[in-house]
Scaffold this motif. Structure first.
Motif, PDB file in Angstrom:
ATOM      1  N   SER A  93      -8.663   2.531   6.937  1.00 21.09           N
ATOM      2  CA  SER A  93      -7.198   2.453   6.959  1.00 21.09           C
ATOM      3  C   SER A  93      -6.648   2.030   5.603  1.00 21.09           C
ATOM      4  CB  SER A  93      -6.759   1.451   8.040  1.00 21.09           C
ATOM      5  OG  SER A  93      -5.403   1.156   7.940  1.00 21.09           O
ATOM      6  N   LEU A  94      -7.253   0.990   5.018  1.00 22.90           N
ATOM      7  CA  LEU A  94      -6.764   0.493   3.724  1.00 22.90           C
ATOM      8  C   LEU A  94      -7.139   1.425   2.579  1.00 22.90           C
ATOM      9  CD1 LEU A  94      -7.364  -3.347   4.155  1.00 22.90           C
ATOM     10  CD2 LEU A  94      -5.181  -2.113   4.161  1.00 22.90           C
ATOM     11  N   ALA A  95      -8.251   2.119   2.702  1.00 22.04           N
ATOM     12  CA  ALA A  95      -8.615   3.097   1.668  1.00 22.04           C
ATOM     13  C   ALA A  95      -7.575   4.211   1.601  1.00 22.04           C
ATOM     14  CB  ALA A  95     -10.002   3.672   1.949  1.00 22.04           C
ATOM     15  N   TYR A  96      -7.170   4.699   2.758  1.00 22.93           N
ATOM     16  CA  TYR A  96      -6.175   5.771   2.794  1.00 22.93           C
ATOM     17  C   TYR A  96      -4.817   5.267   2.322  1.00 22.93           C
ATOM     18  CZ  TYR A  96      -3.195   9.509   4.640  1.00 22.93           C
ATOM     19  OH  TYR A  96      -2.277  10.522   4.768  1.00 22.93           O
ATOM     20  N   ALA A  97      -4.398   4.095   2.800  1.00 25.19           N
ATOM     21  CA  ALA A  97      -3.100   3.543   2.400  1.00 25.19           C
ATOM     22  C   ALA A  97      -3.060   3.284   0.894  1.00 25.19           C
ATOM     23  CB  ALA A  97      -2.819   2.251   3.177  1.00 25.19           C
ATOM     24  N   SER A  98      -4.147   2.753   0.352  1.00 24.79           N
ATOM     25  CA  SER A  98      -4.191   2.475  -1.090  1.00 24.79           C
ATOM     26  C   SER A  98      -4.149   3.772  -1.899  1.00 24.79           C
ATOM     27  CB  SER A  98      -5.461   1.689  -1.433  1.00 24.79           C
ATOM     28  OG  SER A  98      -5.479   0.449  -0.749  1.00 24.79           O
ATOM     29  N   HIS A  99      -4.825   4.792  -1.397  1.00 28.50           N
ATOM     30  CA  HIS A  99      -4.788   6.104  -2.058  1.00 28.50           C
ATOM     31  C   HIS A  99      -3.357   6.645  -2.108  1.00 28.50           C
ATOM     32  CE1 HIS A  99      -5.460  10.339  -2.865  1.00 28.50           C
ATOM     33  NE2 HIS A  99      -4.980  10.659  -1.671  1.00 28.50           N
ATOM     34  N   LEU A 100      -2.625   6.534  -1.003  1.00 25.79           N
ATOM     35  CA  LEU A 100      -1.240   7.026  -0.968  1.00 25.79           C
ATOM     36  C   LEU A 100      -0.356   6.260  -1.946  1.00 25.79           C
ATOM     37  CD1 LEU A 100      -0.618   7.597   2.856  1.00 25.79           C
ATOM     38  CD2 LEU A 100      -1.156   9.301   1.103  1.00 25.79           C
ATOM     39  N   ILE A 101      -0.527   4.943  -1.977  1.00 24.07           N
ATOM     40  CA  ILE A 101       0.295   4.130  -2.883  1.00 24.07           C
ATOM     41  C   ILE A 101      -0.058   4.432  -4.337  1.00 24.07           C
ATOM     42  CG2 ILE A 101       0.732   1.756  -3.664  1.00 24.07           C
ATOM     43  CD1 ILE A 101       0.569   0.912  -0.713  1.00 24.07           C
ATOM     44  N   GLN A 102      -1.331   4.650  -4.620  1.00 21.40           N
ATOM     45  CA  GLN A 102      -1.734   4.975  -5.990  1.00 21.40           C
ATOM     46  C   GLN A 102      -1.084   6.273  -6.464  1.00 21.40           C
ATOM     47  OE1 GLN A 102      -5.922   5.933  -6.806  1.00 21.40           O
ATOM     48  NE2 GLN A 102      -5.817   4.528  -8.560  1.00 21.40           N
ATOM     49  N   LYS A 103      -0.960   7.247  -5.576  1.00 20.27           N
ATOM     50  CA  LYS A 103      -0.298   8.500  -5.945  1.00 20.27           C
ATOM     51  C   LYS A 103       1.180   8.276  -6.257  1.00 20.27           C
ATOM     52  CE  LYS A 103      -1.123  11.379  -2.594  1.00 20.27           C
ATOM     53  NZ  LYS A 103      -1.145  12.705  -1.918  1.00 20.27           N
ATOM     54  N   ILE A 104       1.812   7.337  -5.553  1.00 21.23           N
ATOM     55  CA  ILE A 104       3.227   7.032  -5.774  1.00 21.23           C
ATOM     56  C   ILE A 104       3.417   6.215  -7.040  1.00 21.23           C
ATOM     57  CG2 ILE A 104       5.223   5.781  -4.831  1.00 21.23           C
ATOM     58  CD1 ILE A 104       4.007   6.394  -2.027  1.00 21.23           C
ATOM     59  N   ASN A 105       2.545   5.203  -7.216  1.00 17.96           N
ATOM     60  CA  ASN A 105       2.689   4.298  -8.357  1.00 17.96           C
ATOM     61  C   ASN A 105       1.319   3.790  -8.792  1.00 17.96           C
ATOM     62  OD1 ASN A 105       3.242   2.315 -10.228  1.00 17.96           O
ATOM     63  ND2 ASN A 105       4.753   1.228  -8.984  1.00 17.96           N
ATOM     64  N   PRO A 106       0.713   4.358  -9.821  1.00 19.06           N
ATOM     65  CA  PRO A 106      -0.610   3.931 -10.280  1.00 19.06           C
ATOM     66  C   PRO A 106      -0.626   2.532 -10.880  1.00 19.06           C
ATOM     67  CG  PRO A 106       0.316   5.596 -11.749  1.00 19.06           C
ATOM     68  CD  PRO A 106       1.223   5.524 -10.567  1.00 19.06           C
ATOM     69  N   ASP A 107       0.555   1.937 -11.075  1.00 15.95           N
ATOM     70  CA  ASP A 107       0.637   0.561 -11.581  1.00 15.95           C
ATOM     71  C   ASP A 107       0.854  -0.457 -10.456  1.00 15.95           C
ATOM     72  OD1 ASP A 107       0.349   1.223 -14.312  1.00 15.95           O
ATOM     73  OD2 ASP A 107       2.469   1.807 -14.405  1.00 15.95           O
ATOM     74  N   ALA A 108       0.703  -0.027  -9.219  1.00 12.70           N
ATOM     75  CA  ALA A 108       1.001  -0.893  -8.074  1.00 12.70           C
ATOM     76  C   ALA A 108      -0.012  -2.026  -7.935  1.00 12.70           C
ATOM     77  CB  ALA A 108       1.026  -0.073  -6.786  1.00 12.70           C
ATOM     78  N   THR A 109       0.498  -3.194  -7.566  1.00 16.02           N
ATOM     79  CA  THR A 109      -0.332  -4.306  -7.117  1.00 16.02           C
ATOM     80  C   THR A 109       0.073  -4.595  -5.674  1.00 16.02           C
ATOM     81  OG1 THR A 109      -0.451  -5.230  -9.346  1.00 16.02           O
ATOM     82  CG2 THR A 109      -1.053  -6.688  -7.537  1.00 16.02           C
ATOM     83  N   ILE A 110      -0.917  -4.746  -4.798  1.00 18.09           N
ATOM     84  CA  ILE A 110      -0.669  -4.723  -3.356  1.00 18.09           C
ATOM     85  C   ILE A 110      -1.113  -6.023  -2.701  1.00 18.09           C
ATOM     86  CG2 ILE A 110      -1.172  -3.486  -1.198  1.00 18.09           C
ATOM     87  CD1 ILE A 110      -2.053  -1.089  -3.010  1.00 18.09           C
ATOM     88  N   VAL A 111      -0.284  -6.546  -1.798  1.00 21.08           N
ATOM     89  CA  VAL A 111      -0.717  -7.600  -0.890  1.00 21.08           C
ATOM     90  C   VAL A 111      -0.898  -6.970   0.481  1.00 21.08           C
ATOM     91  CG1 VAL A 111       1.697  -8.334  -0.487  1.00 21.08           C
ATOM     92  CG2 VAL A 111      -0.197  -9.836   0.169  1.00 21.08           C
ATOM     93  N   VAL A 112      -2.045  -7.233   1.093  1.00 20.73           N
ATOM     94  CA  VAL A 112      -2.361  -6.714   2.424  1.00 20.73           C
ATOM     95  C   VAL A 112      -2.180  -7.846   3.427  1.00 20.73           C
ATOM     96  CG1 VAL A 112      -4.150  -5.740   3.906  1.00 20.73           C
ATOM     97  CG2 VAL A 112      -3.970  -5.030   1.515  1.00 20.73           C
ATOM     98  N   MET A 113      -1.414  -7.577   4.479  1.00 12.97           N
ATOM     99  CA  MET A 113      -1.001  -8.627   5.398  1.00 12.97           C
ATOM    100  C   MET A 113      -1.269  -8.218   6.853  1.00 12.97           C
ATOM    101  SD  MET A 113       0.717 -11.525   4.771  1.00 12.97           S
ATOM    102  CE  MET A 113       1.492 -11.016   3.246  1.00 12.97           C
ATOM    103  N   PRO A 114      -2.049  -8.980   7.616  1.00  4.19           N
ATOM    104  CA  PRO A 114      -2.122  -8.720   9.054  1.00  4.19           C
ATOM    105  C   PRO A 114      -0.761  -8.965   9.711  1.00  4.19           C
ATOM    106  CG  PRO A 114      -3.930 -10.137   8.330  1.00  4.19           C
ATOM    107  CD  PRO A 114      -2.942 -10.077   7.198  1.00  4.19           C
TER     108      PRO A 114
END
Length: 347
Positions: A93-114
């Motif tokens: 799930s996080l691999a796919y979500a991170s891939h999508l965000i990277q396509k939108i913004n390769p400079d993104a820094t992400i916090v993952v939250m339950p």
């Protein structure tokens, strides 16, 4: 707010450990546990939008829950809801979500939250997460937010830190320990090198994608595409697949009044109690010679009990459950047995 900062809220689980209140069609993240009129997902989203631009907050969820997410969070766009067509735990799930965000913004820094946690001190939380985002954006580290233990909790995972390898509030991880026996948990809470694993992660999108390519090589081609194939991915958590394997994992040492609402026992621990240490959640009850119980009943129902200690009394829809509140393995067994004998009607 920094437009390069993103949040992924994980909201795809079935919440079986909260059966019978949490059900397959409407699991715990979409429920109002505390009678406030707000679901756990709504509370999590509002907590995050105080530090992340709302348009940069994404929700990962199972395909059957898309409309529920949209109903709870009507302000988000459809593209912010990332669908899992098959349940394969948090790593795919996080691999796919991170891939999508990277396509939108390769400079993104992400916090993952339950989506199922309680945070008591919101100001401290937002300050800590902002500090973590700042650190992860330039350091090339994978950050696991750690919480200083306040009691010998056997239901949480622990992280041991390398005290000699420290950068401010950030320490290199020495090892991960899954839900320890009580005697070990007592040792952990007394020392300075052990922290609860909060399940909150922070990383630059390039850092996490590099980790996926290094540790889950066979999975990446199945997810880094227009139509991801979740069915071909292993059922594995981000903890086992990445965090316990990578050599650039750091703990951010935090204290902001954290609790994981993962089990009935953890909900009991995090909730206000009466003089006899009973937790009554939005329910009518008369308890006689009862202590250390948790009660959750439907509106309009009354529970009268005598002589119970350490029990869960929970009714929802067509199921009433009465059992010891701290025996999570039994609750899993109950759900499996009910499903085998009666099918999906009661789960």
């Amino acid at each position: 707010m920094n437009n390069n900062y993103y949040c992924i809220i994980m909201a795809g689980g079935m919440g079986r450990r909260f059966w019978p209140y949490s059900r397959k069609e409407l699991p715990k993240q979409f429920l109002d546990f505390f009678g406030t009129g707000e679901t756990l997902l709504r509370i999590t989203f509002d907590r995050c939008k105080g530090l992340i631009n709302p348009e940069n907050i994404y929700v990962t969820t199972y395909i059957n829950y898309k409309d529920i997410v949209k109903n709870i969070l009507p302000e988000i766009d459809d593209k912010q809801i990332i669908i899992e067509e098959e349940r394969r735990n948090t790593a795919p799930s996080l691999a796919y979500a991170s891939h999508l965000i990277q396509k939108i913004n390769p400079d993104a820094t992400i916090v993952v939250m339950p989506s199922d946690q309680i945070i008591l001190n919101i100001d401290n939380f937002r300050s800590a997460i902002t500090k973590g985002l700042n650190f992860a954006s330039t350091s090339g580290k994978l950050i696991n937010v750690g919480i200083k233990p306040t009691r010998p909790e056997t239901g949480y995972g622990y992280i041991q830190i390398e005290e000699e390898d420290k950068e401010g509030d950030f320490c290199r991880v020495k090892t991960f320990i899954e839900k320890p026996a009580l005697e070990f948990a007592k040792v952990f809470v007394e020392g300075n090198e052990f922290y609860w694993n909060s399940g909150i992660f922070i990383w630059h999108v390039t850092t996490i994608m590099n980790a996926f390519h290094e540790n889950m090589t066979e999975v990446c081609p199945r997810l880094e595409c227009e139509t991801p194939d979740f069915s071909a991915c292993p059922n594995i958590s981000i903890d086992y697949s990445i965090m316990e394997k990578a050599d650039n994992v750091y703990v951010q040492m935090c204290d902001f009044g954290w609790a994981d609402v993962g089990t009935w026992q953890s909900l009991y621990d995090a909730s206000p109690k009466d003089i006899n240490h009973n937790v009554i959640l939005n329910s009518n009850s008369l308890l006689y010679d009862c202590k250390e119980n948790i009660v959750l009943m439907p509106k309009g129902k009354l529970v009268v009990a005598e002589g119970l200690e350490g029990y869960l009394i929970a009714e929802h829809d067509n199921v009433l459950l009465i059992c010891k509140k701290d025996d999570q393995n039994s609750i899993r067994k109950f759900v499996n047995d009910v499903e085998m004998k009666f099918g999906d009607e009661y789960v």
